[in-house]
Design a protein around this motif. Structure first.
Motif, short mmCIF file in Angstrom:
data_model
loop_
_atom_site.label_atom_id
_atom_site.label_comp_id
_atom_site.label_asym_id
_atom_site.label_seq_id
_atom_site.Cartn_x
_atom_site.Cartn_y
_atom_site.Cartn_z
N ALA A 57 -5.50 1.18 3.95
CA ALA A 57 -5.28 2.15 5.04
C ALA A 57 -5.85 3.51 4.68
CB ALA A 57 -3.79 2.26 5.34
N VAL A 58 -5.71 3.92 3.42
CA VAL A 58 -6.24 5.21 2.98
C VAL A 58 -7.76 5.22 3.09
CG1 VAL A 58 -6.56 6.70 0.97
CG2 VAL A 58 -4.30 5.78 1.49
N ARG A 59 -8.39 4.11 2.74
CA ARG A 59 -9.85 4.06 2.73
C ARG A 59 -10.44 3.78 4.11
NH1 ARG A 59 -12.40 2.08 -2.57
NH2 ARG A 59 -11.05 3.00 -4.15
N HIS A 60 -9.77 2.99 4.92
CA HIS A 60 -10.37 2.52 6.17
C HIS A 60 -9.54 2.81 7.41
CE1 HIS A 60 -13.33 0.44 3.73
NE2 HIS A 60 -12.36 -0.15 3.06
N GLY A 61 -8.35 3.39 7.25
CA GLY A 61 -7.52 3.72 8.40
C GLY A 61 -6.46 2.67 8.68
N PRO A 62 -5.44 3.04 9.44
CA PRO A 62 -4.31 2.14 9.69
C PRO A 62 -4.65 0.92 10.53
CG PRO A 62 -4.11 4.13 11.00
CD PRO A 62 -5.24 4.36 10.04
#
Length: 300
Positions: free
Chosen positions: A172-177
């Motif tokens: 999620a941090v790298r690519h979004g929720p």
């Protein structure tokens, strides 16, 4: 290409390994750019469940974008368990010193401690091992009863299934929720993300329903988090009327689509602030026109 390298320890728990590995394998299917590999001090590492696992004794050179995971092992007590060579521990430390991220599941936190990576940092482990970890590494701050803790590129989790939560958080941090939620749905689990002060996330609390129409609406909101989305636009994506969107969304989540988007924005902003961003920078990143709205929502 991001490499995710799992450092295997004798007696490794299969789920500690397989959960995060499945998350990043699914991420590779969705966004590409991930390659998984397995290393250890022997060519074959026997799991606690009796399954032999192949590993490479060659410890690769890694970049700052790569991740190293240390899955946990069978350990009623940490002392005397989880053997790793000094060579492996030095490699683990060198990856961190070079700007990379290291992560552990369950007793794997002890390997990070032996590599000198817990000193002065917040960390966690399985609830049965927390007190012993605190005694072994008195300079570390062991956080009790949370799923995982992230402190300056050192990420530790509580154990067993929480390794999945940790891996979803990193995705999620790298690519979004939206990507993390899609992986969670593919794995037929709840999307889950834990901060320092709460054990479940907006995704966890409001994605546990089975209404596919609402899931589609949530997918749109999560993938376009920083955009203004009108109710009419959401209705087009859902293939129903605006009134039906409001009714179905409220029944499934207990809130309106706008409130859901705001909650996601605040949660994302909190993470950015925790990583060193100013309130103003975080507000702009998640789609607020200025920091005043973010401050008001955070104060609630």
């Amino acid at each position: 290409m991001t490499r995710v390298v799992f450092l295997l320890v004798p007696g490794v728990h299969l789920l500690d390994l397989a959960g995060p590995a499945q998350v990043f394998s699914s991420a590779a299917d969705l966004v590409n750019g991930y390659a998984l590999s397995y290393v250890g001090d022997a060519d074959t590492v026997l799991s606690h469940q009796g399954v032999p696992l192949g590993a490479s004794r060659e410890l690769p050179s890694l970049s700052v974008d790569d991740l190293v995971f240390v899955p946990g092992w069978r350990s009623p007590k940490i002392v005397g368990t989880g053997h790793l060579s000094e060579r492996a521990l030095a490699w683990l430390r060198a990856h961190y010193d070079g700007g990379g991220t290291v992560a552990s599941v369950c007793a794997g936190a002890d390997a990070l401690g032996r590599a000198g990576l817990l000193e002065g940092r917040r960390c966690t482990t399985h609830h049965e091992l927390q007190e012993e970890l605190a005694r072994r590494y008195p300079a570390a701050h062991v956080v009790r009863d949370v799923l995982f803790v992230e402190d300056n590129r050192v990420v530790t989790s509580a154990g067993i299934a929480s390794g999945i939560d940790l891996a979803l958080h990193l995705v999620a941090v790298r690519h979004g929720p939206a990507v993390a939620a899609a992986i969670a749905r593919t794995m037929v689990i709840y999307a889950r993300r834990n901060g320092d002060d709460q054990q479940d996330s907006v995704l966890m609390r409001h994605r546990s329903h089975i209404n596919e129409t609402v899931h589609r609406i949530q997918d749109v909101i999560e993938s376009r988090l920083a955009e203004r989305l009108s109710l009419s636009e959401l209705a087009i994506h859902a293939g129903c009327s605006e009134r039906t969107v409001t009714r179905l969304f409220g029944r499934a989540t207990g809130m309106t689509p706008l409130k859901y988007q705001q909650a996601l924005r605040v949660e994302r902003a909190e993470h950015l602030i925790g990583q060193g961003a100013t309130v103003e920078m975080a507000a702009r990143n998640v789609g607020f026109e200025d920091a005043r709205m973010l401050r008001r929502l955070r104060s609630r």
